[in-house]
Design an enzyme around this catalytic site. Structure first.
Site, PDB file in Angstrom:
ATOM      1  N   ASN A  61       1.152  -0.732  -0.244  1.00 22.77           N
ATOM      2  CA  ASN A  61      -0.030   0.099  -0.369  1.00 22.77           C
ATOM      3  C   ASN A  61       1.085   1.136   0.306  1.00 22.77           C
ATOM      4  O   ASN A  61       1.549   1.642   0.917  1.00 22.77           O
ATOM      5  CB  ASN A  61      -0.808  -0.139   1.492  1.00 22.77           C
ATOM      6  CG  ASN A  61      -1.658   0.653   1.594  1.00 22.77           C
ATOM      7  OD1 ASN A  61      -1.970   1.830   1.076  1.00 22.77           O
ATOM      8  ND2 ASN A  61      -2.841   0.837   2.493  1.00 22.77           N
TER       9      ASN A  61
ATOM     10  N   ARG B 236      -2.980  -2.167  -3.165  1.00 20.12           N
ATOM     11  CA  ARG B 236      -4.346  -1.615  -2.528  1.00 20.12           C
ATOM     12  C   ARG B 236      -3.726  -0.150  -4.385  1.00 20.12           C
ATOM     13  O   ARG B 236      -2.738   0.727  -4.298  1.00 20.12           O
ATOM     14  CB  ARG B 236      -3.695  -0.533  -1.706  1.00 20.12           C
ATOM     15  CG  ARG B 236      -4.885  -0.040  -1.215  1.00 20.12           C
ATOM     16  CD  ARG B 236      -5.047   0.092   0.190  1.00 20.12           C
ATOM     17  NE  ARG B 236      -6.107   1.131  -0.302  1.00 20.12           N
ATOM     18  CZ  ARG B 236      -6.695   2.343   0.498  1.00 20.12           C
ATOM     19  NH1 ARG B 236      -5.363   2.943   1.009  1.00 20.12           N
ATOM     20  NH2 ARG B 236      -7.468   2.911   0.793  1.00 20.12           N
TER      21      ARG B 236
ATOM     22  N   HIS C 159     -13.291   2.865   0.358  1.00 19.01           N
ATOM     23  CA  HIS C 159     -13.161   1.866   1.135  1.00 19.01           C
ATOM     24  C   HIS C 159     -13.696   0.396   0.436  1.00 19.01           C
ATOM     25  O   HIS C 159     -14.545  -0.644   1.516  1.00 19.01           O
ATOM     26  CB  HIS C 159     -13.726   1.739   2.724  1.00 19.01           C
ATOM     27  CG  HIS C 159     -13.231   3.339   3.375  1.00 19.01           C
ATOM     28  ND1 HIS C 159     -14.037   3.690   3.651  1.00 19.01           N
ATOM     29  CD2 HIS C 159     -11.980   3.193   3.821  1.00 19.01           C
ATOM     30  CE1 HIS C 159     -12.939   4.753   4.248  1.00 19.01           C
ATOM     31  NE2 HIS C 159     -11.721   4.480   4.483  1.00 19.01           N
TER      32      HIS C 159
ATOM     33  N   ARG D  86     -12.638  16.135   7.805  1.00 23.47           N
ATOM     34  CA  ARG D  86     -13.612  15.560   6.602  1.00 23.47           C
ATOM     35  C   ARG D  86     -15.102  16.278   6.971  1.00 23.47           C
ATOM     36  O   ARG D  86     -15.440  14.908   7.966  1.00 23.47           O
ATOM     37  CB  ARG D  86     -13.508  14.530   5.162  1.00 23.47           C
ATOM     38  CG  ARG D  86     -12.295  14.402   4.407  1.00 23.47           C
ATOM     39  CD  ARG D  86     -12.209  13.223   3.908  1.00 23.47           C
ATOM     40  NE  ARG D  86     -10.771  12.739   3.721  1.00 23.47           N
ATOM     41  CZ  ARG D  86     -10.416  11.142   3.746  1.00 23.47           C
ATOM     42  NH1 ARG D  86     -11.243  10.574   3.216  1.00 23.47           N
ATOM     43  NH2 ARG D  86      -9.748  10.532   3.831  1.00 23.47           N
TER      44      ARG D  86
ATOM     45  N   GLU E  58      -8.245  -5.164   5.691  1.00 25.30           N
ATOM     46  CA  GLU E  58      -8.115  -5.236   3.940  1.00 25.30           C
ATOM     47  C   GLU E  58      -6.501  -5.960   3.182  1.00 25.30           C
ATOM     48  O   GLU E  58      -6.465  -6.283   2.236  1.00 25.30           O
ATOM     49  CB  GLU E  58      -7.478  -3.315   3.777  1.00 25.30           C
ATOM     50  CG  GLU E  58      -9.100  -2.465   3.881  1.00 25.30           C
ATOM     51  CD  GLU E  58      -8.756  -1.276   3.996  1.00 25.30           C
ATOM     52  OE1 GLU E  58      -9.006  -0.731   3.133  1.00 25.30           O
ATOM     53  OE2 GLU E  58      -8.678  -0.541   5.353  1.00 25.30           O
TER      54      GLU E  58
END
Ligand code: ADP
Length: 401
Positions: free
Chosen positions: A7, A91, A180, A241, A386
């Site tokens: 990643n 990823r 996601h 955010r 993940e």
């Protein structure tokens, strides 16, 4: 079969080496501050030990070389030779509309990833660096691209389209993509496994609540809607955010403050959410601590955070004509029993009989049931993984070559 999962961020490489014969984690680690030379470092975890080594690293290729030499190191290593690695799973944040599953990386895939940079300018260049480093350092090794958007490509058009001029979509591909996806796919599959039911017979609401947060409605194994949108800014309140907001605020704030559009959007991405509302804390643990101590703005941030999650759970139950199971996952979802309890409050109308005691006394790091046996809707903590999901998808791609 051993698979290396990469990643790559703009100045970092997260990695895991997994043995996919038994789905066992062999080693994991993080290369940080690539390009900052005197500060570059690698933290490697294997065999119950964690080791941090400083070493000047100019670029991602040097970072990856460092990872690989550590994996085969006589002391720290877990394999004898790089030949033991069957493939590398990467990823990749954005697969646009084209990629609805993981693929073997070839020239066309690399060209597409370059073309998609405009859709995720913060992540895609770094993701590409990870692939390029692997091609340089391990020529001939198979690379598989696993896209974070792929799971969401099953959304129906009325869910992914924004009600804007149609040409914005036709000419510029403006639509909801969702993110996601690798995590939601893992959570939904794991939940169906735990329940002992075929995912095709389930209506699942998957809540990935971390610093970045999104909810996904999974009906009969397919994503039918998700909270993040064209970018990861839409949807839930997150660490920094804003989540959903009237876009007219952008122009208004630009006029009022002299910030240009880019600066306003940056403020929505980096200075909003929990941080914006509390004025101090983006970390959920801080919000809990200071709201418990009576800090009014932290109390508001806490309430708003929970409120939006509740709203989307209700919305997705409506969108699926019901819900069979709800999962909480990621940093906050897996760890904060207070958040889960607040979200699950007053949800009896949905058929949820929440077990507050079980929730409070939950065990970390395992799939854990939070609903009573009498509950119509099963509620679980499902720790996301993940990297495992990327490794499984990489294995699947190799098996189909
Ligand atoms: P991301 O991957 O999006 O950066 P994570 O999934 O790692 O985010 O989640 C980070 C969030 O998880 C932080 O807000 C942090 O406060 C929260 N978190 C981590 N551990 C705990 C804990 N023990 N209790 C409550 N929140 C926690």
């Amino acid at each position: 079969m051993k698979i290396l999962v990469i990643n790559a961020g703009s100045s970092s490489i997260k990695y895991q080496l997994l043995d996919m014969e038994n789905e066992k984690l062999l080693a994991k680690g993080l290369v940080e501050r690539i390009g900052e030379l005197e500060y570059s470092s690698l933290t490697h975890k294997a065999n119950g030990n964690s080791t941090t080594i400083m070493r000047p690293l100019q670029d991602h290729a040097q970072g990856l070389e460092f990872v690989l030499s550590t994996l085969v190191d006589s002391e720290l290593g877990v394999i004898k030779s790089l030949d033991e690695i069957s493939a590398v799973g990467h990823r990749i944040v954005h697969g646009s509309e084209k990629y609805n599953s993981a693929v073997l990386v070839n020239d066309e895939v690399i060209k597409d990833i370059k073309d998609f940079i405009a859709l995720a300018p913060l992540h895609m260049p770094a993701n590409l660096l990870g692939i390029e480093a692997c091609k340089k350092v391990m020529p001939g090794k198979k690379n598989v691209a696993v896209f974070d958007t792929a799971f969401h490509t099953t959304m129906p058009d009325y869910a992914y389209m924004y009600a804007v001029p149609h040409s914005w979509y036709e000419d510029f591909r403006v639509r909801k993509y969702g993110f996601h996806g690798t995590s939601h796919e893992y959570i939904a599959n794991e939940l169906s496994r735990v329940l002992g039911k075929d995912i095709k017979d389930l209506k699942i609401i998957s809540c990935h609540i971390g610093n970045g947060a999104s909810i996904c409605a999974v009906k009969n194994g397919q994503c039918i809607d998700t909270t993040m949108g064209f970018t990861p800014l839409e949807g839930l309140v997150m660490g920094t955010r804003s989540g959903d907001i009237d876009p007219a605020v952008v122009e208004y704030m630009s006029n009022k403050t002299g910030m240009d559009i880019h600066e306003v959007i940056t403020a929505l991405n980096k200075k909003s959410g929990l941080l914006g509302l509390s004025e101090h804390y983006s970390d959920h643990r801080d919000i809990m601590k200071y709201s418990n101590e009576g800090d009014k703005k932290s109390m508001l941030a806490r309430k708003k955070f929970v409120y939006v999650i509740k709203k989307y759970i209700g919305a997705y139950a409506a969108a699926m004509n019901g819900v069979d199971a709800i999962a909480f996952s990621a940093g906050i979802g897996e760890n904060s029993y207070e958040m889960r309890e607040e979200v699950m409050q007053d949800m009896e109308y949905l058929g949820i009989n929440f077990d507050k005691e079980a929730n409070k006394n939950f065990e970390r790091g395992v799939n854990y049931k939070l609903s009573k046996d009498t509950s119509k809707v099963s509620v679980y903590v499902i720790p996301t993984d993940e990297e495992m999901s990327i490794a499984r998808q990489t294995k699947y791609v190799l098996g189909n070559l």
